[in-house]
Design a protein around this motif. Structure first.
Motif, mmCIF file in Angstrom:
data_model
loop_
_atom_site.group_PDB
_atom_site.id
_atom_site.type_symbol
_atom_site.label_atom_id
_atom_site.label_comp_id
_atom_site.label_asym_id
_atom_site.label_seq_id
_atom_site.Cartn_x
_atom_site.Cartn_y
_atom_site.Cartn_z
ATOM 1 N N GLY A 479 0.824 -1.012 0.090
ATOM 2 C CA GLY A 479 0.107 -0.038 -0.035
ATOM 3 C C GLY A 479 0.816 1.213 0.043
ATOM 4 O O GLY A 479 2.004 1.186 -0.399
ATOM 5 N N ASN A 480 0.217 2.388 0.345
ATOM 6 C CA ASN A 480 0.952 3.597 0.385
ATOM 7 C C ASN A 480 0.256 4.497 0.976
ATOM 8 O O ASN A 480 -0.759 4.356 1.404
ATOM 9 N N VAL A 481 0.963 5.740 1.525
ATOM 10 C CA VAL A 481 0.465 6.767 2.160
ATOM 11 C C VAL A 481 0.841 8.054 1.252
ATOM 12 O O VAL A 481 1.925 8.106 0.731
ATOM 13 N N TYR A 482 -0.307 9.064 1.095
ATOM 14 C CA TYR A 482 0.385 9.942 0.397
ATOM 15 C C TYR A 482 -0.325 11.372 0.827
ATOM 16 O O TYR A 482 -1.268 11.199 1.905
ATOM 17 N N ALA A 483 0.239 12.333 0.401
ATOM 18 C CA ALA A 483 -0.299 13.783 0.656
ATOM 19 C C ALA A 483 -0.529 14.485 -0.310
ATOM 20 O O ALA A 483 0.693 14.436 -1.391
ATOM 21 N N GLU A 484 -1.492 15.307 -0.781
ATOM 22 C CA GLU A 484 -1.748 16.046 -1.827
ATOM 23 C C GLU A 484 -2.068 17.521 -1.222
ATOM 24 O O GLU A 484 -2.880 17.573 -0.442
ATOM 25 N N VAL A 485 -1.498 18.415 -2.021
ATOM 26 C CA VAL A 485 -1.595 19.953 -1.562
ATOM 27 C C VAL A 485 -1.893 20.519 -2.807
ATOM 28 O O VAL A 485 -1.348 20.463 -3.753
ATOM 29 N N ASP A 486 -3.105 21.391 -2.957
ATOM 30 C CA ASP A 486 -3.431 22.172 -3.984
ATOM 31 C C ASP A 486 -2.566 23.632 -3.424
ATOM 32 O O ASP A 486 -2.945 24.316 -2.753
ATOM 33 N N LEU A 487 -1.519 23.653 -4.063
ATOM 34 C CA LEU A 487 -0.573 24.784 -3.740
ATOM 35 C C LEU A 487 -1.396 26.340 -4.062
ATOM 36 O O LEU A 487 -1.352 27.316 -3.626
ATOM 37 N N PHE A 488 -1.710 26.184 -5.254
ATOM 38 C CA PHE A 488 -2.664 27.378 -5.787
ATOM 39 C C PHE A 488 -3.541 26.742 -6.690
ATOM 40 O O PHE A 488 -3.639 25.341 -7.021
ATOM 41 N N LYS A 489 -4.461 27.551 -7.534
ATOM 42 C CA LYS A 489 -5.422 26.885 -8.334
ATOM 43 C C LYS A 489 -5.239 25.984 -8.981
ATOM 44 O O LYS A 489 -5.749 25.083 -9.254
ATOM 45 N N ASP A 490 -4.044 25.961 -9.837
ATOM 46 C CA ASP A 490 -3.931 25.057 -10.732
ATOM 47 C C ASP A 490 -2.756 24.073 -10.506
ATOM 48 O O ASP A 490 -2.374 23.341 -11.393
ATOM 49 N N LEU A 491 -2.143 24.227 -9.448
ATOM 50 C CA LEU A 491 -0.944 23.414 -9.180
ATOM 51 C C LEU A 491 -1.148 22.696 -7.955
ATOM 52 O O LEU A 491 -1.587 23.149 -6.701
ATOM 53 N N THR A 492 -0.908 21.302 -7.984
ATOM 54 C CA THR A 492 -1.187 20.398 -6.958
ATOM 55 C C THR A 492 -0.008 19.657 -6.704
ATOM 56 O O THR A 492 0.726 19.163 -7.654
ATOM 57 N N PHE A 493 0.594 19.692 -5.720
ATOM 58 C CA PHE A 493 1.601 18.706 -5.285
ATOM 59 C C PHE A 493 1.407 17.446 -4.390
ATOM 60 O O PHE A 493 0.421 17.502 -3.646
ATOM 61 N N ARG A 494 1.846 16.604 -4.714
ATOM 62 C CA ARG A 494 1.541 15.125 -4.353
ATOM 63 C C ARG A 494 2.934 14.330 -4.051
ATOM 64 O O ARG A 494 3.951 14.496 -4.657
ATOM 65 N N SER A 495 2.748 13.940 -2.689
ATOM 66 C CA SER A 495 4.019 13.105 -2.334
ATOM 67 C C SER A 495 3.367 11.667 -1.854
ATOM 68 O O SER A 495 2.459 11.506 -1.105
ATOM 69 N N SER A 496 3.984 10.655 -2.504
ATOM 70 C CA SER A 496 3.277 9.327 -2.160
ATOM 71 C C SER A 496 4.560 8.212 -1.940
ATOM 72 O O SER A 496 5.565 8.308 -2.530
ATOM 73 N N PHE A 497 4.294 7.494 -0.675
ATOM 74 C CA PHE A 497 5.364 6.739 -0.442
ATOM 75 C C PHE A 497 4.600 5.321 0.045
ATOM 76 O O PHE A 497 3.791 5.303 0.628
ATOM 77 N N GLY A 498 5.072 4.658 -0.899
ATOM 78 C CA GLY A 498 4.340 3.049 -0.774
ATOM 79 C C GLY A 498 5.337 1.809 -0.982
ATOM 80 O O GLY A 498 6.665 2.127 -1.317
ATOM 81 N N GLY A 499 4.748 0.720 -1.006
ATOM 82 C CA GLY A 499 5.505 -0.223 -1.143
ATOM 83 C C GLY A 499 4.834 -1.629 -0.724
ATOM 84 O O GLY A 499 3.914 -1.590 -0.298
ATOM 85 N N GLY A 500 5.671 -2.758 -0.631
ATOM 86 C CA GLY A 500 5.295 -3.950 -0.103
ATOM 87 C C GLY A 500 6.236 -4.496 0.876
ATOM 88 O O GLY A 500 7.539 -4.302 0.931
ATOM 89 N N LEU A 501 5.749 -5.120 1.648
ATOM 90 C CA LEU A 501 6.591 -6.126 2.737
ATOM 91 C C LEU A 501 6.031 -7.453 2.616
ATOM 92 O O LEU A 501 4.603 -7.438 2.641
ATOM 93 N N PHE A 502 6.523 -8.487 2.332
ATOM 94 C CA PHE A 502 6.082 -9.748 2.284
ATOM 95 C C PHE A 502 6.982 -10.739 3.037
ATOM 96 O O PHE A 502 8.232 -10.400 3.211
ATOM 97 N N SER A 503 6.320 -11.828 3.461
ATOM 98 C CA SER A 503 7.173 -12.922 4.144
ATOM 99 C C SER A 503 6.532 -14.351 3.566
ATOM 100 O O SER A 503 5.320 -14.210 3.367
#
Lengths: 1068, 583
Positions: A479-503
């Motif tokens: 899965g992942n966690v993410y954050a999105e920010v609408d910096l101003f009207k037309d610009l959105t910044f997104r950061s996502s950190f995700g991945g998998g862990l299995f055993s």
């Protein structure tokens, strides 16, 4: 240096804060609304309501209702599959009644593509989507199997084994290895989706060409499949339940000779080979030495084989199958009626799955939680998949400007499998075991080939039963966690950190056996475990703006990936005091003969920057540029980076004035694109010269010890520090048309995909030693093909409706270069043929082509032999090979390419006819022009392959001087060049088939009725999968998989079998 | 303003992350392998020493699996090819051996390629020692021995290739992937270089070494002599053989000699005795999964494992012709005139006799070595009881009635001196002796025949026969000999050189039967065509599978160079490797 960073960081932050402050002062207000269909005023469930120019949005609930906080004067974009998107200005009202006009055109659907979402009309690449309900139409333990036939350009080869991994190929083959598509699940790349519950999937998008996929440059060359999972809806809690229960029927097995016929044909084979004793008759441990073969009463009594009632060896008092008590003494009655081994190893197996989804939320927080349980027993004993999944997706909106969320899935599976496509698996043993052998001896012990004259297969029922408690557990979080920010009207910044862990953890036993001719001498326990992880950190900024007639969307991103890191350990030990499950540990095995191995991978790191610009002029002319630059740890320092550009364009001809008035054209778009994609899937050690200390192949008892060795090392790999990216240049031309009042969609694509600098590790002369050869960028490959999808829908009569969805896939693959001095390599890396490989990968031919002698008939008599080119072992009734080079001698130079497992055409037709609440669906899948090597015939059609094993009933029509028209060669105990020792075209059969993958009848209660019983919606259905398969293939299932460089050879394939399933979908 | 703080925090994190990512991407993108060593690690004292162990480790021919095709025992190329044995088992299993047995196999036969790969892997491993040694900082007093052992192994592996294929490429440590010179030609005769390697080892290595499995001076001497024997350089071979006989010892200082008991050469409990000049060391239950055992013989056990050794597969079945050869005269001597294949001289077998039918083994005179070489019905099969005949045979009509024996372990040793970590018990700790002292004596006898004294020949041959004559070397059934063993030494002088030669050649056949030497002996004597065609003529009257087979000289004197290797050595369509004549 550190200080500079500090200043830089501080500076950037200040700048960004300014932007933020600038736009956070805008006022917001809360609105509610309801979305209905303009056609019938039914509420539209699941419609997307989005504030234009932002990613603020929501999805309607079952009543079509939504609520949303929007800025003042916002414009909402309301969209849903099958409806034309609508823009609504909020104005001053706080309650909106939105009516969507049915478009019934897939051209308007919202499509999740690389890092973004686009309307189909804006898309200029080759992109296909699969609807969620189509995906789950046929139950499967792995979502990839459910894509079969659903997407033009996608080929899926899969066996019937629960939990099996399929060969999924988008537009043929671009490489010798690493043709698995890249899956992007909620923005996180992965190569396996086996743990995803397909009921949790909301959208599936297949990116097929460079224009659409090269944004994933590094690993996109085999195509990309983008999956998003379900998100929470605003509104009251909605509960869905999907459940089904069914039965799988193993169907008919192999048609083999009865015990008496087997004996008679043994006599035929021995007589034909002149193998007779002094009395003129053949001799056999079971069938005697008479004129006719006679079945014994017992096939084994103590050490005597082929005995009759009254023989003193048949002494119950001597019976023993307990090793601890003394020598084994078995008494095994002949099963004169014949054992149907396929029937014995299979059963009618239950399959069930249950999924519960909970979805709800409000403006601040939304969630989707899914629980899944999937339990498929295999038709073969003790194969099964039990999978438990939990998905928890949530999203939080903070002051309208920031969205923080997560998607996470936890899965647990227990999935023991048999080794598919292997001569020793239960399926293969079912056609190898002589039918005279019963499953059990007279006292309930296992019966087997310990009885002389039955060769060396092992009792598959015994094998599968002994393996009953063998476990293969896996546990995974993805899965992942993410954050999105609408910096101003037309610009959105997104950061996502995700991945998998299995055993994973596997343990089990290979039991000591007593009933076979080649017994396993020890109880061998094994335990293996390991873990792995991968992660991806993606940071993107999206910009979108419309300047009059110009519409621009931009994306830039930076991404770091670590893939495939992990470690594993496995050990074996022998002969514990008892075999009881709870006693089995490696600690309780005997002290000598234990082995332990461990290994690991540091993982493959990738660092990337990428960008994309989509430009639309006057809603008519579309242009898209993509550029990605990747660095990969798989390459040496010299050539670590690759750059992957793509450009594509589209022309919506239907928007032009000259077509505006052509009423039957709703949409017509011409698309084209060119781009470059990369592949770096080589061993991450390829850049290094390496040496290994192997307990098996470099240790040595230099001191003369019989039970210990000294460590030694040997060179294990020649490195290639200069390896670089495999690149694949794709040209794609496509046409999208929506015609006749949106009732007909046609999506057509033609492509030309050339892979250059193809990574290939050519075999080197033995003078360099037995090491792993360096993978170098030498080969090239070409794929061309056409993908076509046609959707026709409509109504007839008052209450009838229909929808037909046809996908067509063709591709032509050709290897255009290997390496200097290397024209071919043989596909002997997979499976197991006892007469050498059937597949060869050669320049000028498709991948995995079938190679060997072409059988042009059978020799009819001695004259025929004499008048034909010289051929070793030639004789009447034996194979007559083609003298390809005309030199009057059959030599290895006469081997030719005689077949191709690549299908010329694969196609899926999904047809639904509805009447009021009833829907009838049939999904036909067809493969045309593929060939399959039925290697099982080597065992069953030739007596000397394994004398004493079961014999195919077809040999009744084998060649005899009287039956000269036969295709099956003379049945004789002769093994030579002209009989059973060479790969040749005799084994090849047509692999074409048409299969009814799904036939389903469902009934949906009228909304009013379901509401009275407390449900929003209730649908019940009955379905049967694989109802029929029309094929000329004589094996169990023509859908034979393998590996890329060696597939389509049936070494004992777990068949797909018929299922009958009852199911229900309910929404509360 | 709460959201602003969140935004600031997020953005700061993002910016920092981008900067951090960029700053460390170089190290981020360098991932070191796990569990592997690099070039620098092995160019050390320890590295060189362990590379050398690794070069010894492939003496068994086992490079990536249980490679029975490339087994150093040469059960296929030496014994089956030499008429000692049939492939055995049933016709279809390991069908690639059928044409080898019939002398009609094609260069594409995978067996040859596997053997070639294993042999040249040995060469490459020896060269890797030399390459690392050249760069390594090692104790200078150790350097000569390390170097000489590597050269010995390189000479040994090339000799192995030479006797099988004749036209072989000689590969030394200058051959390297990076130098792009690895497509080595086979046009130059390799003998001088093989001799040079073995001679260097002979000249450099001490007699005493730290471990018994290493090649010492005398092992090198034996292989140097072997190289001379293959070239008929009797004058060079003779003094070396005499030196071995006079003062040869194993690395632990044990003076070479014949074991009192012939059978001790084939028993894991008595390995590395005085007769073992140089052997492949086999070990089991050592964590190697059976790969360090005698894996090349994994198939070569009786079939049907209930109460039988092994667990597989019924291959490598001695021929009737070999069995007949053990017939002796009333004087206890072999029938040098070849009449052992005629009439009543033939040894009675249970071919076609059901397990339940009664059978009495041959009552005629036999050399006792027969029953250590061949398993036959009614004779004790080590401690497994009497060989039961057909019920241990997979398919008599394909392989005949006999079982192999020299590679078989004792029942009392099962799971102790056999490996338990595999499905079969047929992975044993029995060493395969590459050169036995008896081999040395018989080479010396040959030299005497050709360039020395016939009396000396007789003396050497009699040493070998005297040991066989000793009852300690007989198979016993209870207190009595298992068969009518009549054997004696040659007690009168050989009448002429031809008779002496026949006696020596016959003695090698009997003494070294089923040990992988027969084919190569016949070829070096120039007798392959006549002997093997006679063998085919006789054996094919019993075994249909040989019917119509023919040995063609000179073509069949050597096996074909694997087509795959010829193809892989091509540059612009021209291969560095030439095929042997007539293939």
């Amino acid at each position: 240096m550190k200080k500079i960073y500090h200043n830089l960081v501080a500076g950037c932050c200040c700048l960004l804060i300014l932007f933020c402050c600038n736009s956070t002062f805008a006022q917001t207000k809360k609105i509610t609304g309801k979305v209905t269909s303009s056609e019938n005023s039914e509420p539209v469930l699941g419609a997307t309501v989005q504030v234009k120019g932002t990613s603020t949005g929501t999805v309607t609930d079952v009543n079509g209702a939504f609520s949303l906080s929007v800025p003042e004067n916002a414009t909402l974009v309301v969209s849903f599959v099958g409806f034309k998107p609508l823009e609504v200005t909020v104005g001053s009202s706080s309650s909106l009644d939105i009516k969507l006009e049915s478009s019934a055109s897939s051209l308007n659907e919202l499509v999740v593509t690389g890092y973004t979402t686009q309307q189909r009309k804006e898309i200029v690449g080759a992109v296909s989507t699969v609807k969620a309900k189509e995906l789950v139409a046929v139950p499967a333990g792995n979502a990839e199997q459910q894509l079969q036939g659903r997407v033009a350009g996608l080929t899926v080869l899969s066996s019937g084994q629960p939990g099996t991994t399929s060969l999924v190929r988008i537009r043929g083959f671009a490489s010798f290895a690493g043709n698995e598509p890249l899956y992007i699940v909620d923005g996180v790349p992965t190569f396996s989706i086996e743990n995803i519950n397909s009921f949790d999937i909301e959208t599936t998008t297949v990116l097929k060409d460079a224009g659409s996929a090269s944004i994933y440059g590094a690993r996109a060359s085999a195509g990309v499949i983008v999956i998003t999972t379900k998100r929470g809806n605003r509104g009251k809690l909605q509960v869905t339940y999907d459940g089904s229960y069914g039965w799988q029927n193993p169907g008919k097995g192999f048609k083999m000779l009865s015990p008496q016929e087997t004996a008679d044909y043994t006599w035929t084979a021995l007589r034909n080979a002149g193998k007779v004793q002094a009395n003129g008759n053949p001799i056999h441990a079971q069938y005697g030495n008479g004129v006719n073969a006679v079945l014994p009463d017992y096939i084994l009594a103590g050490s005597e084989s082929g005995v009759f009632e009254g023989n003193p060896a048949i002494d119950q008092n001597k019976y023993n199958v307990d090793f601890n008590k003394g020598p084994i003494y078995q008494i095994v009655r002949a099963n004169k009626a014949g054992t149907d081994w396929y029937k014995e190893i299979t059963r009618t197996a239950p399959i069930q799955q249950h999924s519960v989804g909970l979805s709800g939320g409000n403006d601040e927080s939304r969630f989707y939680v899914g629980f899944g349980y999937y339990n498929q027993e295999g038709v073969v004993l003790n194969t099964y998949l039990r999978r438990y999944t939990i998905r928890a997706n949530s999203e939080f909106t903070i002051h309208n400007r920031v969205r923080i969320g997560e998607n996470i899935q936890i899965a647990y599976r227990d999935n023991p499998q048999l080794t598919n496509l292997n001569e020793g698996n239960a399926i293969s043993l079912a056609y190898r075991m002589n039918p005279i052998i019963p499953v059990y001896d007279v006292n309930g012990g296992w019966a087997g080939t310990a009885a002389k004259g039955t060769n060396n297969p092992s009792n598959p029922v015994a094998n599968q039963t002994r393996a009953k408690y063998n476990k293969g557990h896996a546990f995974g979080i993805f899965g992942n966690v993410y954050a999105e920010v609408d910096l101003f009207k037309d610009l959105t910044f997104r950061s996502s950190f995700g991945g998998g862990l299995f055993s994973f953890y596997a343990n089990g036993i290979n039991s000591k056996t007593y009933e076979n001719s080649e017994n396993i001498g020890n109880d061998q326990l094994y335990e293996a475990g390991g873990y792995g992880h991968s992660w991806t950190w993606t940071n993107t900024a999206r910009y979108q703006h419309t300047f009059g007639i110009h519409d621009i969307k931009g994306l830039i991103g930076i991404e770091a990936i670590r893939d495939g890191a992990g470690r594993s350990i496995n050990g074996t030990g022998l002969n514990p005091f008892t075999n009881s499950v709870n006693y089995r540990t490696l600690t309780t095995t005997q002290s000598s003969g234990r082995t332990v191995d461990s290994d690991g991978s540091p993982g493959n790191d990738i660092f990337s920057i990428f960008g994309k610009i989509d430009y639309t002029l006057m809603d008519k002319y579309l242009l898209s540029f993509v550029l990605r630059r990747d660095g990969s740890s798989n390459f040496g320092i010299n050539n670590r980076y690759g750059t992957f550009p793509a450009i594509s364009g589209g022309w919506r001809i239907s928007q032009e004035d000259f077509l505006k008035n052509v009423s039957w054209i709703n949409e017509l778009k011409l698309r084209g694109g060119w781009g470059k994609m990369g592949n770096q899937r080589i061993d991450l050690n390829n850049q290094y010269n390496l040496y290994a200390a192997s307990a098996r192949f470099s240790a040595y008892a230099i001191d003369g010890s019989s039970t210990a060795t000294f460590e030694g090392i040997n060179k294990s790999r020649i490195g290639n520090p200069d390896g670089q990216w495999e690149t694949n240049l794709t040209t794609n031309i496509g046409l999208d048309a929506t015609l006749f009042n949106n009732s007909l969609d046609i999506i057509f694509d033609w492509y030309h995909k050339r892979t250059n600098d193809l990574l290939y590790g050519p075999e080197l002369p033995a003078t360099v030693g037995q090491v792993i050869y360096p993978t170098i960028n030498v080969a090239s490959m070409l794929n061309t093909g056409v993908d076509l999808q046609i959707i026709k829908r409509g109504n007839f009569g008052k209450n009838w409706r229909y929808e037909a969805n046809l996908t067509l896939t063709t591709y032509k693959n050709e290897i255009t270069k290997l390496a200097e001095g290397v024209d071919y390599f043989d596909g002997n890396s997979f499976g197991s043929s006892r007469i050498g490989t059937f597949t060869r990968n050669e320049v000028g031919h498709p991948i995995s082509a079938f190679y060997g002698y072409r059988v042009i008939g059978l020799f009819q008599d001695e004259n025929d032999v004499k008048n034909s080119p010289t051929q070793d072992g030639a004789g009447p009734g034996r194979f007559k090979y083609e003298d390809a080079n005309g030199d009057k001698k059959i030599t290895p130079d006469d081997r030719v390419f005689f077949g191709d497992p690549n299908p010329r055409l694969t196609s899926g037709l999904d047809l639904t006819i509805g009447y009021k609440g009833f829907d009838f669906n049939i999904f036909l899948y067809t493969v045309q022009g593929a060939k399959v090597i039925n290697y099982t015939r080597w065992f069953t059609d030739f007596y000397p392959s394994f004398p004493g094993q079961a014999i195919n009933a077809d040999v009744k029509n084998s060649w005899t001087p009287q039956n000269t028209g036969a295709k099956i060669p003379i049945f004789e105990d002769v093994s030579n060049f002209s009989t059973n020792t060479q790969p040749n075209s005799y084994y090849m059969e047509s692999g074409s088939y048409i299969r009814a993958r799904n036939v389903q009848l469902s009934y949906t209660l009228p909304a009013f009725t379901s509401k009275t019983i407390g449900m929003e919606k209730l649908k019940v259905y009955v379905q049967t999968t694989n109802l029929f398969t029309i094929t000329k293939y004589k094996g169990l299932d023509p859908g034979v998989s393998g590996v890329d460089t060696n597939f389509g050879v049936d070494y004992g394939n777990y068949p797909l079998t018929r299922q009958i399933i009852l199911g229900v979908n309910a929404i509360f | 303003m709460k959201s602003n703080k969140a935004i600031i925090a997020l953005i700061s994190m993002a910016v920092v992350s981008v900067v951090v990512l960029y700053a460390c991407k170089k190290s981020f993108l360098t991932r070191d392998p796990i569990g592997q060593l690099g070039d620098d690690d092995v160019a050390t004292q320890k590295g060189v020493e362990e590379l050398l162990i690794g070069a010894y480790a492939i003496l068994d021919g086992n490079y990536n699996d249980f490679n029975w095709q490339s087994s150093t025992t040469n059960w296929v190329y030496g014994s089956i090819g030499g008429g000692d044995a049939h492939k055995g088992s049933d016709a279809g299993d390991q069908a690639d051996v059928n044409p080898i047995e019939r002398y009609e196999s094609l260069p594409t036969n995978d067996y040859y390629n596997i053997k070639w790969k294993a042999t040249y892997d040995g060469v490459a491993r020896a060269n890797n020692v030399l390459k690392a040694l050249a760069k390594a900082d090692v104790n200078e007093e150790d350097r000569p021995s390390l170097r000489a052992q590597a050269r010995f192994l390189r000479g040994f592996y090339h000799l192995e290739a030479k006797k099988i294929w004749d036209k072989i490429p000689y590969v030394d440590e200058s051959i390297d992937y990076v130098a792009n010179n690895y497509k080595v030609a086979n046009t130059e005769d390799a003998w001088p270089k093989i001799e040079a390697d073995l001679k260097a080892a002979y000249d450099t290595l001490p007699a005493l070494m730290s471990q018994v499995g290493r090649a010492n001076k005398w092992a090198a001497a034996a292989f140097l002599a072997k190289a001379y024997m293959f070239q008929k350089k009797y004058a060079q071979a003779k003094p070396i053989l005499e030196a071995i006989i006079a003062s040869g010892t194993n690395p632990k200082g044990l003076k070479y000699g014949l074991e009192t008991r012939y059978q001790d050469n084939y028993n894991a409990e008595t390995k590395n005795g005085k007769e073992s000049v140089f052997a492949v060391q086999a070990s089991v239950n050592d964590g190697g999964g059976g790969a360090n055992s005698n894996p090349g013989s994994i198939l070569n056990f009786p079939h049907n494992s209930v109460g039988a050794p092994g667990g597989c597969c019924g291959f490598f079945q001695p021929t009737q012709e070999l069995v007949n050869s053990f017939r002796t005269t009333a004087a206890g001597l072999p029938l040098l005139d070849g009449t052992y294949n005629q009439g009543a001289n033939q040894v009675k077998s249970d071919f076609g006799v059901a397990a339940t039918a009664p059978f009495t083994p041959d009552a005629g005179r036999l050399d006792p070595r027969l029953d250590w070489t061949v398993g036959r019905r009614g004779i004790p099969y080590l401690d497994w009881g009497l060989h039961p005949g057909i019920s241990w045979i997979r398919d008599q009509s394909n392989g005949g009635p006999y079982s192999p024996k020299k590679n078989v372990y004792y029942k009392s040793q099962e799971k102790v001196l056999t490996d338990g970590s595999s499905w079969t018990n047929g992975l044993t700790a029995i060493n395969y002796i590459l050169v036995r002292y008896a081999d040395v004596l018989l080479w010396a006898a040959e030299c005497e025949v050709e360039i020395g004294s016939l009396e000396k020949t007789r003396e050497y041959v009699n040493l070998v026969r005297a040991r066989a004559k000793n009852q300690a070397s007989w198979v016993m059934n209870g207190a009595n000999p298992a068969a009518n063993y009549v054997i004696d030494t040659y007690n009168t002088a050989f009448p002429d050189q031809a008779t002496a030669r026949k006696a020596v050649h016959m003695e090698r056949k009997l003494e070294l039967g089923m040990e992988g030497h027969r084919f190569f002996d016949l070829v070096r004597w120039g007798e392959a065509s006549s002997t093997l065609n006679a063998y085919i003529a006789y054996e094919s009257t019993i075994m249909g599978l040989l019917r119509g087979a023919k040995f063609t000289a000179p073509k069949n004197n050597y096996y074909p160079i694997p087509q795959r290797q010829i193809d892989l050595s091509a540059t612009n369509g021209v291969s560095a490797l030439e095929q042997n004549p007539d293939y």
